[in-house]
Scaffold this motif. Structure first.
Motif, PDB file in Angstrom:
ATOM      1  N   LYS A  32       0.849  -1.190   0.000  1.00 21.31           N
ATOM      2  CA  LYS A  32       0.000   0.000   0.000  1.00 21.31           C
ATOM      3  C   LYS A  32       0.885   1.242   0.000  1.00 21.31           C
ATOM      4  CE  LYS A  32      -3.711   2.525   0.491  1.00 21.31           C
ATOM      5  NZ  LYS A  32      -3.262   3.747  -0.126  1.00 21.31           N
ATOM      6  N   PRO A  33       0.996   1.913  -1.158  1.00 19.70           N
ATOM      7  CA  PRO A  33       1.775   3.160  -1.203  1.00 19.70           C
ATOM      8  C   PRO A  33       1.037   4.274  -0.464  1.00 19.70           C
ATOM      9  CG  PRO A  33       1.387   2.287  -3.415  1.00 19.70           C
ATOM     10  CD  PRO A  33       0.502   1.533  -2.477  1.00 19.70           C
ATOM     11  N   SER A  34       1.787   5.128   0.183  1.00 17.47           N
ATOM     12  CA  SER A  34       1.193   6.256   0.899  1.00 17.47           C
ATOM     13  C   SER A  34       0.633   7.304  -0.065  1.00 17.47           C
ATOM     14  CB  SER A  34       2.230   6.903   1.823  1.00 17.47           C
ATOM     15  OG  SER A  34       3.334   7.367   1.069  1.00 17.47           O
ATOM     16  N   TYR A  35       1.084   7.297  -1.297  1.00 14.39           N
ATOM     17  CA  TYR A  35       0.716   8.315  -2.278  1.00 14.39           C
ATOM     18  C   TYR A  35      -0.388   7.868  -3.236  1.00 14.39           C
ATOM     19  CZ  TYR A  35       4.102   5.421  -4.730  1.00 14.39           C
ATOM     20  OH  TYR A  35       4.794   4.348  -5.241  1.00 14.39           O
ATOM     21  N   THR A  37      -4.384   5.588  -3.581  1.00  8.43           N
ATOM     22  CA  THR A  37      -5.533   5.076  -2.834  1.00  8.43           C
ATOM     23  C   THR A  37      -5.637   3.560  -2.920  1.00  8.43           C
ATOM     24  OG1 THR A  37      -6.978   5.428  -4.737  1.00  8.43           O
ATOM     25  CG2 THR A  37      -6.864   7.202  -3.100  1.00  8.43           C
ATOM     26  N   TRP A  39      -3.881  -0.459  -3.614  1.00  6.48           N
ATOM     27  CA  TRP A  39      -2.711  -1.302  -3.393  1.00  6.48           C
ATOM     28  C   TRP A  39      -2.133  -1.697  -4.740  1.00  6.48           C
ATOM     29  CZ3 TRP A  39      -1.776  -3.916   1.623  1.00  6.48           C
ATOM     30  CH2 TRP A  39      -2.572  -3.394   2.646  1.00  6.48           C
ATOM     31  N   GLU A 117       7.462  11.260   4.715  1.00  6.11           N
ATOM     32  CA  GLU A 117       6.432  10.253   4.968  1.00  6.11           C
ATOM     33  C   GLU A 117       6.922   8.908   4.425  1.00  6.11           C
ATOM     34  OE1 GLU A 117       3.368  10.656   6.497  1.00  6.11           O
ATOM     35  OE2 GLU A 117       4.170  12.619   7.030  1.00  6.11           O
ATOM     36  N   GLU A 119       7.068   5.656   2.158  1.00  2.00           N
ATOM     37  CA  GLU A 119       6.583   5.365   0.802  1.00  2.00           C
ATOM     38  C   GLU A 119       5.472   4.320   0.847  1.00  2.00           C
ATOM     39  OE1 GLU A 119       8.135   3.522  -3.457  1.00  2.00           O
ATOM     40  OE2 GLU A 119       9.537   3.668  -1.783  1.00  2.00           O
ATOM     41  N   THR A 121       2.889   1.950   3.381  1.00  4.47           N
ATOM     42  CA  THR A 121       2.307   1.947   4.716  1.00  4.47           C
ATOM     43  C   THR A 121       1.859   0.563   5.179  1.00  4.47           C
ATOM     44  OG1 THR A 121       0.121   2.487   3.839  1.00  4.47           O
ATOM     45  CG2 THR A 121       1.544   4.341   4.494  1.00  4.47           C
ATOM     46  N   ASP A 122       1.750  -0.401   4.264  1.00  9.93           N
ATOM     47  CA  ASP A 122       1.279  -1.728   4.661  1.00  9.93           C
ATOM     48  C   ASP A 122       1.580  -2.729   3.544  1.00  9.93           C
ATOM     49  OD1 ASP A 122       0.103  -3.625   6.296  1.00  9.93           O
ATOM     50  OD2 ASP A 122      -1.908  -2.780   6.180  1.00  9.93           O
TER      51      ASP A 122
END
Length: 173
Positions: A32-35, A37, A39, A117, A119, A121-122
């Motif tokens: 899951k990229p932070s940038y 919505t 995956w 931040e 890159e 998040t999950d």
């Protein structure tokens, strides 16, 4: 003499190298990229003068922290049209077989640089029948086509935004 293309100043394209990594149960590893919505597969941009399989290995190692990843066969190449709304130029995504990770493989997302931040998040192994809930439609189709090519090498394909392009259309000149 060819005048329709300037090799000194070629058109700009994005080139991506992605890995189709699976669990022993056949679930697909997504990050899951932070940038974004949605995956996506593990992977990222190919650097100048870098071969796509080398970029897939580098990006895979950077993104999930596993040093002994192997890049297998090229499964699909997906052409993505330019998007004037977002300003994104056209691109090509090479999807390689990233193999099966053992169930106890320690996946470690990269730490962000100081003051930035993260890159990613999950991460998650997602069953094929749930991919549509995690991925945008293009990524979902791309993964399904790569899984088909993995199961049957005769299904390796050239895609346009996740859709097979067969036979290859030839423009009229």
């Amino acid at each position: 003499m060819h005048t329709d293309h300037d090799n000194q100043q070629p058109g700009h394209r994005r080139v991506g190298a992605l890995l189709l990594i699976r669990s022993p149960e056949g679930d697909v590893l997504l990050v899951k990229p932070s940038y974004r919505t949605h995956w996506q597969l593990v992977g990222g941009g190919v650097r100048p003068n870098e071969l796509p399989p080398h970029a897939a290995l580098r990006e895979g190692t950077e993104e999930i922290g596993i040093a002994d990843l192997e890049v297998g066969d090229l499964l699909v190449v997906d052409h993505i049209a330019a998007n004037p709304d977002s300003g994104a130029v056209e691109g090509l995504n090479f999807v390689f077989d990233g193999g099966v990770l053992p169930g106890d493989a320690p996946i470690i997302l990269p730490d962000p640089a100081p003051g930035e931040e993260p890159e990613l998040t999950d991460w998650k192994f997602v069953p094929r029948n749930q991919l549509t809930y995690y991925c945008n439609p293009v990524q979902h189709r791309r993964i399904c086509e790569a899984l088909a090519a993995l199961a049957d090498p005769s299904q390796r394909a050239y895609l346009a935004e996740g859709q097979p392009v067969t036979p290859y259309p030839m423009p009229r000149v």
